[in-house]
Design a protein around this motif. Structure first.
Motif, short mmCIF file in Angstrom:
data_model
loop_
_atom_site.label_atom_id
_atom_site.label_comp_id
_atom_site.label_asym_id
_atom_site.label_seq_id
_atom_site.Cartn_x
_atom_site.Cartn_y
_atom_site.Cartn_z
N GLN A 95 0.83 -1.20 0.00
CA GLN A 95 0.00 0.00 0.00
C GLN A 95 0.87 1.26 0.00
O GLN A 95 1.53 1.53 -0.98
CB GLN A 95 -0.99 -0.04 1.15
N PHE A 96 0.90 2.02 1.08
CA PHE A 96 1.64 3.28 1.14
C PHE A 96 2.99 3.13 1.85
O PHE A 96 3.61 4.12 2.23
CB PHE A 96 0.80 4.37 1.83
N SER A 136 4.95 6.44 3.13
CA SER A 136 4.65 7.50 2.17
C SER A 136 3.19 7.92 2.34
O SER A 136 2.43 7.25 3.04
CB SER A 136 4.88 7.01 0.74
N ARG A 137 2.81 9.02 1.71
CA ARG A 137 1.43 9.50 1.83
C ARG A 137 0.45 8.65 1.01
O ARG A 137 -0.67 8.42 1.41
CB ARG A 137 1.34 10.96 1.40
N THR A 138 0.90 8.22 -0.15
CA THR A 138 0.01 7.48 -1.06
C THR A 138 0.71 6.24 -1.59
O THR A 138 1.95 6.15 -1.58
CB THR A 138 -0.37 8.37 -2.27
N PRO A 139 -0.07 5.29 -2.09
CA PRO A 139 0.54 4.12 -2.73
C PRO A 139 1.42 4.52 -3.93
O PRO A 139 2.45 3.91 -4.16
CB PRO A 139 -0.66 3.28 -3.17
N ALA A 140 1.03 5.55 -4.67
CA ALA A 140 1.83 6.00 -5.81
C ALA A 140 3.19 6.52 -5.35
O ALA A 140 4.21 6.24 -5.98
CB ALA A 140 1.08 7.07 -6.59
N ASP A 141 3.21 7.27 -4.25
CA ASP A 141 4.48 7.74 -3.70
C ASP A 141 5.35 6.56 -3.27
O ASP A 141 6.56 6.55 -3.53
CB ASP A 141 4.25 8.67 -2.49
#
Length: 159
Positions: A95-96, A136-141
């Motif tokens: 996930q993140f 991280s803040r987001t899964p993309a980050d």
């Protein structure tokens, strides 16, 4: 003994001897009539950026990670890239979070370098003996952090 003098002695001991653990380092320091606690030695190891590597016989050994000149940010990124190539065993994303497995006793050093460089993609790091959790803040980050750690030559998360 002053901290600076103790650091110089530790660098000398590590460069001249195959030191495999903190207890061995403490024994060598005692030969020079230097008494230090395990906590002090741990801090010294972190301050001096000493890492455990594997020697030609396959046994662990302490080594100075870098020369001790004051690094620039570019030097820090180069050091991070060298370190990722030398100490990372595996990188996964959940996930993140990015989960990093390192060679034994190197996770805290790598996390410290990541913290020092500070990336907007990294909120926090938590390190143990051989594992780092990078939040991280987001899964993309987290995916970007993972991609960088898997192949740091391709892109920088610190630009």
């Amino acid at each position: 003994m002053r901290k600076k003098d103790r650091h110089e002695l530790i660098k000398k001991i590590i460069s001249e001897n195959a030191i495999r653990n903190q207890n061995e380092l403490m024994d060598y320091l005692q030969q020079y009539q230097v008494s230090a606690t395990q906590a002090t030695i741990s801090r010294d190891i972190r301050d001096l950026k000493i890492v455990k590597t594997i020697d030609e016989s396959g046994k662990p050994r302490f080594e100075l990670f870098q020369d001790q000149q004051e690094p620039t940010e570019d030097d820090d990124i180069k050091r991070l890239i060298r370190m990722t190539n030398n100490v990372i065993v595996k990188v996964d994303t959940v996930q993140f979070m990015t989960i990093v497995s390192t060679l034994p006793d190197n996770a805290h050093l790598l996390a410290s370098v990541l913290d020092d460089l500070s990336s907007e993609l990294i909120v926090a790091t938590m390190a143990s003996f051989d594992t780092i959790i990078i939040i991280s803040r987001t899964p993309a980050d987290a995916q970007q952090v993972t991609a960088f750690l898997q192949d740091p030559s391709q892109r920088s998360i610190f630009s």
